[in-house]
Design a protein around this motif. Structure first.
Motif, PDB file in Angstrom:
ATOM      1  N   ILE A  25       0.837  -1.204   0.000  1.00 47.09           N
ATOM      2  CA  ILE A  25       0.000   0.000   0.000  1.00 47.09           C
ATOM      3  C   ILE A  25       0.870   1.251   0.000  1.00 47.09           C
ATOM      4  CG2 ILE A  25      -1.661   1.331   1.384  1.00 47.09           C
ATOM      5  CD1 ILE A  25      -2.670  -1.420   2.431  1.00 47.09           C
ATOM      6  N   HIS A  26       1.939   1.222   0.799  1.00 45.44           N
ATOM      7  CA  HIS A  26       2.857   2.363   0.873  1.00 45.44           C
ATOM      8  C   HIS A  26       3.506   2.638  -0.488  1.00 45.44           C
ATOM      9  CE1 HIS A  26       5.567   5.179   2.860  1.00 45.44           C
ATOM     10  NE2 HIS A  26       6.573   4.594   2.240  1.00 45.44           N
ATOM     11  N   ASN A  27       3.873   1.573  -1.188  1.00 43.58           N
ATOM     12  CA  ASN A  27       4.517   1.725  -2.498  1.00 43.58           C
ATOM     13  C   ASN A  27       3.532   2.040  -3.611  1.00 43.58           C
ATOM     14  OD1 ASN A  27       6.980   1.195  -1.314  1.00 43.58           O
ATOM     15  ND2 ASN A  27       7.076  -0.942  -1.971  1.00 43.58           N
ATOM     16  N   HIS A  28       2.273   1.668  -3.390  1.00 49.34           N
ATOM     17  CA  HIS A  28       1.238   1.871  -4.419  1.00 49.34           C
ATOM     18  C   HIS A  28       0.017   2.518  -3.762  1.00 49.34           C
ATOM     19  CE1 HIS A  28       3.514  -0.873  -7.091  1.00 49.34           C
ATOM     20  NE2 HIS A  28       3.760  -1.527  -5.970  1.00 49.34           N
ATOM     21  N   PRO A  29       0.101   3.805  -3.437  1.00 45.84           N
ATOM     22  CA  PRO A  29      -0.952   4.463  -2.651  1.00 45.84           C
ATOM     23  C   PRO A  29      -2.315   4.496  -3.327  1.00 45.84           C
ATOM     24  CG  PRO A  29       0.633   6.060  -3.507  1.00 45.84           C
ATOM     25  CD  PRO A  29       1.222   4.711  -3.746  1.00 45.84           C
ATOM     26  N   LYS A  30      -2.383   4.304  -4.624  1.00 46.21           N
ATOM     27  CA  LYS A  30      -3.671   4.309  -5.325  1.00 46.21           C
ATOM     28  C   LYS A  30      -4.188   2.891  -5.589  1.00 46.21           C
ATOM     29  CE  LYS A  30      -3.168   8.821  -7.552  1.00 46.21           C
ATOM     30  NZ  LYS A  30      -3.242   9.571  -8.835  1.00 46.21           N
ATOM     31  N   THR A  31      -3.653   1.945  -4.859  1.00 46.78           N
ATOM     32  CA  THR A  31      -4.067   0.559  -5.062  1.00 46.78           C
ATOM     33  C   THR A  31      -5.556   0.360  -4.802  1.00 46.78           C
ATOM     34  OG1 THR A  31      -3.709  -1.736  -4.384  1.00 46.78           O
ATOM     35  CG2 THR A  31      -3.484  -0.072  -2.684  1.00 46.78           C
ATOM     36  N   LYS A  32      -6.139  -0.590  -5.523  1.00 44.20           N
ATOM     37  CA  LYS A  32      -7.545  -0.954  -5.330  1.00 44.20           C
ATOM     38  C   LYS A  32      -7.692  -2.441  -4.970  1.00 44.20           C
ATOM     39  CE  LYS A  32      -9.269   2.479  -8.652  1.00 44.20           C
ATOM     40  NZ  LYS A  32     -10.098   2.705  -9.868  1.00 44.20           N
ATOM     41  N   ILE A  33      -6.625  -3.003  -4.388  1.00 46.53           N
ATOM     42  CA  ILE A  33      -6.649  -4.448  -4.143  1.00 46.53           C
ATOM     43  C   ILE A  33      -7.741  -4.857  -3.160  1.00 46.53           C
ATOM     44  CG2 ILE A  33      -4.238  -4.884  -4.749  1.00 46.53           C
ATOM     45  CD1 ILE A  33      -3.550  -4.829  -1.781  1.00 46.53           C
ATOM     46  N   PHE A  34      -8.129  -3.952  -2.253  1.00 46.61           N
ATOM     47  CA  PHE A  34      -9.119  -4.333  -1.244  1.00 46.61           C
ATOM     48  C   PHE A  34     -10.559  -4.178  -1.720  1.00 46.61           C
ATOM     49  CE2 PHE A  34      -5.329  -3.506   1.307  1.00 46.61           C
ATOM     50  CZ  PHE A  34      -5.263  -4.700   1.995  1.00 46.61           C
ATOM     51  N   LEU A  35     -10.726  -3.815  -2.979  1.00 48.43           N
ATOM     52  CA  LEU A  35     -12.064  -3.785  -3.548  1.00 48.43           C
ATOM     53  C   LEU A  35     -12.432  -5.128  -4.162  1.00 48.43           C
ATOM     54  CD1 LEU A  35     -12.100  -0.259  -5.234  1.00 48.43           C
ATOM     55  CD2 LEU A  35     -13.015  -0.930  -3.015  1.00 48.43           C
ATOM     56  N   GLY A  36     -11.472  -6.053  -4.166  1.00 46.68           N
ATOM     57  CA  GLY A  36     -11.723  -7.372  -4.739  1.00 46.68           C
ATOM     58  C   GLY A  36     -11.253  -8.481  -3.822  1.00 46.68           C
ATOM     59  N   LYS A  37     -10.935  -9.627  -4.403  1.00 44.68           N
ATOM     60  CA  LYS A  37     -10.585 -10.826  -3.646  1.00 44.68           C
ATOM     61  C   LYS A  37      -9.118 -11.204  -3.844  1.00 44.68           C
ATOM     62  CE  LYS A  37     -14.726 -11.736  -1.989  1.00 44.68           C
ATOM     63  NZ  LYS A  37     -15.005 -11.774  -0.540  1.00 44.68           N
ATOM     64  N   ALA A  38      -8.638 -12.047  -2.925  1.00 48.51           N
ATOM     65  CA  ALA A  38      -7.285 -12.597  -2.988  1.00 48.51           C
ATOM     66  C   ALA A  38      -7.375 -14.109  -3.113  1.00 48.51           C
ATOM     67  CB  ALA A  38      -6.490 -12.211  -1.748  1.00 48.51           C
ATOM     68  N   VAL A  39      -6.741 -14.669  -4.138  1.00 50.67           N
ATOM     69  CA  VAL A  39      -6.695 -16.122  -4.296  1.00 50.67           C
ATOM     70  C   VAL A  39      -5.506 -16.667  -3.521  1.00 50.67           C
ATOM     71  CG1 VAL A  39      -6.229 -18.010  -5.910  1.00 50.67           C
ATOM     72  CG2 VAL A  39      -7.851 -16.230  -6.530  1.00 50.67           C
ATOM     73  N   ARG A  40      -5.774 -17.660  -2.688  1.00 54.87           N
ATOM     74  CA  ARG A  40      -4.713 -18.303  -1.909  1.00 54.87           C
ATOM     75  C   ARG A  40      -4.614 -19.769  -2.299  1.00 54.87           C
ATOM     76  NH1 ARG A  40      -8.299 -18.091   3.643  1.00 54.87           N
ATOM     77  NH2 ARG A  40      -9.997 -19.419   2.904  1.00 54.87           N
ATOM     78  N   LEU A  41      -3.410 -20.248  -2.442  1.00 53.67           N
ATOM     79  CA  LEU A  41      -3.173 -21.674  -2.672  1.00 53.67           C
ATOM     80  C   LEU A  41      -2.527 -22.247  -1.423  1.00 53.67           C
ATOM     81  CD1 LEU A  41      -1.801 -21.824  -6.325  1.00 53.67           C
ATOM     82  CD2 LEU A  41      -4.158 -22.055  -5.556  1.00 53.67           C
ATOM     83  N   GLY A  42      -3.162 -23.207  -0.813  1.00 59.23           N
ATOM     84  CA  GLY A  42      -2.621 -23.775   0.414  1.00 59.23           C
ATOM     85  C   GLY A  42      -2.566 -25.281   0.387  1.00 59.23           C
ATOM     86  N   GLY A  43      -2.003 -25.843   1.444  1.00 53.64           N
ATOM     87  CA  GLY A  43      -1.918 -27.290   1.581  1.00 53.64           C
ATOM     88  C   GLY A  43      -3.068 -27.811   2.439  1.00 53.64           C
ATOM     89  N   SER A  44      -2.830 -28.910   3.135  1.00 54.62           N
ATOM     90  CA  SER A  44      -3.853 -29.508   3.991  1.00 54.62           C
ATOM     91  C   SER A  44      -3.208 -29.963   5.294  1.00 54.62           C
ATOM     92  CB  SER A  44      -4.508 -30.699   3.292  1.00 54.62           C
ATOM     93  OG  SER A  44      -3.555 -31.706   3.026  1.00 54.62           O
TER      94      SER A  44
END
Length: 505
Positions: free
Chosen positions: A136-155
């Motif tokens: 966020i600090h490096n990209h102050p105009k970011t809109k990442i929190f208006l959408g979703k984050a895909v996570r790949l995990g184990g079990s």
């Protein structure tokens, strides 16, 4: 989730405040680390380990380094087994419920690394906040929190006898994830924690495809497989056609350099790539600059750091330094003491400092993942830089690779055998081998000396693998997904021969 409207964009307000904490440990690194060491010792002074090594009167680093031995997993395995059976106050106060299972050692099929609540909250999740804060600090105009984050995990699995859980670290973190991040993550926890990788992959594709995805999180090799599966499922050529708002990939586990061209082919637009350095034992460093891959060492996240010069690693009593004594561009084995109860623990990674103000590092390899069968001291850092330059000069793209020694005999000198699965094969493998050889010589003087007139070490032997060989090898060994990865370099033929055996079938 607390949301604040900032500069026309939604951003969790507490993430903005994290920058001040990061700036503080950057400004006072030695003081922060010394204070942290004392806090860890104080908190664990009444544990069995703390009593054994007299934590109660350790106040200074010198006494800590003299009194507490450095160790590997084999040295503490018996403690860990007792903790897994429910015993309390062994390495860290209280009972430990979660254990991150990772690749084993010569004396154990798997390692079970304790993951305490303290480690989750003040190491892994805290570092996750800082990762987002820096972005966020490096990209102050970011809109990442208006959408979703895909996570790949184990079990993970339940140890039914002792009522403790073990599994891939990512699965542990997903299961215990704070609500503020769980709210933006896809797929649902039920899918993210499925144990069978290929079925899980299909489910993730179907669930995430229709979402407005803006962040990708995971090991870059597995993320690449997922993205290709996504394109095939939706019959598209570019990820932008499915997710037009993707902005950043946070990646770790393996170096993205061998994969970067493949990623660039998946997107029409330019996206941001941010590297992180985390492992079962802790979350250590984050890329804090745009387009600069050096990683900021996290100094106030429950981990006290020490460093062994790599040439000392096999000595019975190696030299070992706290952070104030390290030097630039020197290869060190990383040693940690943590709020998960690991004390002066050699994790097996090697790093180099690229900056001392602030402390930034690059990951140079593993203490066991190198080739030094002929005195050439070839490390992963050399290999990946040389392969990257070779691919550029031969207009080729590598999907996966591994390398190991061909030992000398009475008739022939030794050499290195490289099994490479190409995404885009070079026109001439012999030319590829010659260029790789020269690039390695330019990067590693020991390699160059051993290559002199082929007396000790002959030219590289390149074996072009069939498509899917490495994936099938991982599948056979039940290492699909999660944080599993291909061993890049190894000092014997354990992996080379195993993979070649599959190729012949």
């Amino acid at each position: 989730m607390i949301i604040k409207y900032l500069s026309g964009y939604f951003t969790p307000s507490f993430l903005k405040r994290r920058i001040k904490n990061i700036e503080f440990f950057i400004r006072y690194p030695i003081e922060i680390q010394n204070k942290l060491m004392n806090q860890l010792i104080l908190y664990a002074r009444n544990t069995e380990y703390g009593k054994k090594y007299g934590f109660c009167d350790i106040k200074k680093y010198k006494l800590f380094s003299e009194r507490v031995p450095i160790c590997k997993y084999s040295d503490i395995k018996h403690f860990v087994e007792r903790i897994r059976k429910g015993e309390k106050n062994i390495l860290w106060p209280g009972k430990v419920k979660w254990f991150a299972r990772s690749s084993g050692t010569a004396n154990a099929k798997s390692k079970y690394i304790p993951v305490t609540k303290s480690a989750m909250n003040t190491c892994h999740y805290k570092a996750g906040k800082d990762m987002l804060s820096i972005y966020i600090h490096n990209h102050p105009k970011t809109k990442i929190f208006l959408g979703k984050a895909v996570r790949l995990g184990g079990s993970y699995e339940l140890h039914r006898i002792y009522n403790t859980f073990y599994g891939d670290l990512s699965s542990i973190l997903i299961q215990n994830m704070p609500f503020w991040i769980e709210n933006i993550c896809v797929p649902r926890k039920k899918i993210a924690l499925m144990s069978e990788w290929e079925k899980k992959l299909e489910s993730i594709v179907k669930e995430t495809g229709p979402q407005d995805v803006r962040i990708l999180l995971g090991v870059c090799s597995w993320m690449l497989i997922f993205l290709r599966k996504l394109l095939k499922e939706f019959d598209k050529k570019k990820i932008d056609e499915i997710w037009p708002n993707v902005e950043v990939i946070f990646h770790g586990g393996v170096n993205i350099r061998p994969y970067i061209y493949q990623y660039q082919e998946l997107f029409d637009k330019s996206i941001n790539y941010y590297d992180v350095y985390s492992a079962s034992e802790g979350f250590f460093a984050i890329q804090d600059q745009k387009n600069v891959k050096d990683l900021l060492l996290l100094l106030n996240h429950g981990i006290f750091y020490e460093f062994i010069p790599i040439e000392e690693i096999n000595n019975a009593y190696p030299k070992i330094f706290s952070i104030e004594k390290v030097e630039l561009n020197k290869n060190y084995a990383l040693v940690i003491s943590t709020n998960a109860g690991l004390w002066r623990y050699i994790i097996g990674d090697t790093v180099k400092f690229t900056s001392l103000s602030p402390y930034r590092i690059s990951i140079s390899g593993r203490t066991t993942h190198y080739i030094n069968s002929f005195g050439e001291e070839l490390i992963v850092e050399n290999a990946e830089k040389a392969l990257n330059k070779t691919c550029m000069k031969t207009n080729s793209i590598i999907h996966e690779y591994t390398a190991g020694p061909i030992f000398m005999n009475q008739k022939n000198s030794g050499s290195h055998e490289w099994i490479i699965e190409f995404e885009k094969r070079p026109n001439n493998l012999s030319e590829f081998s010659n260029i790789l050889d020269n690039e390695l010589k330019s990067l590693n003087s020991d390699y160059e000396i051993k290559r002199y007139k082929n007396i000790v070490l002959g030219p590289p032997v390149i074996y072009a693998a069939r498509n899917g060989l490495f994936y099938n090898w991982l599948k056979k060994h039940k290492k699909l997904g999660g944080q599993n990865k291909i061993p890049r370099l190894y000092n014997n033929r354990k992996y080379i021969d195993s993979i070649l055996e599959m190729e012949k079938k």
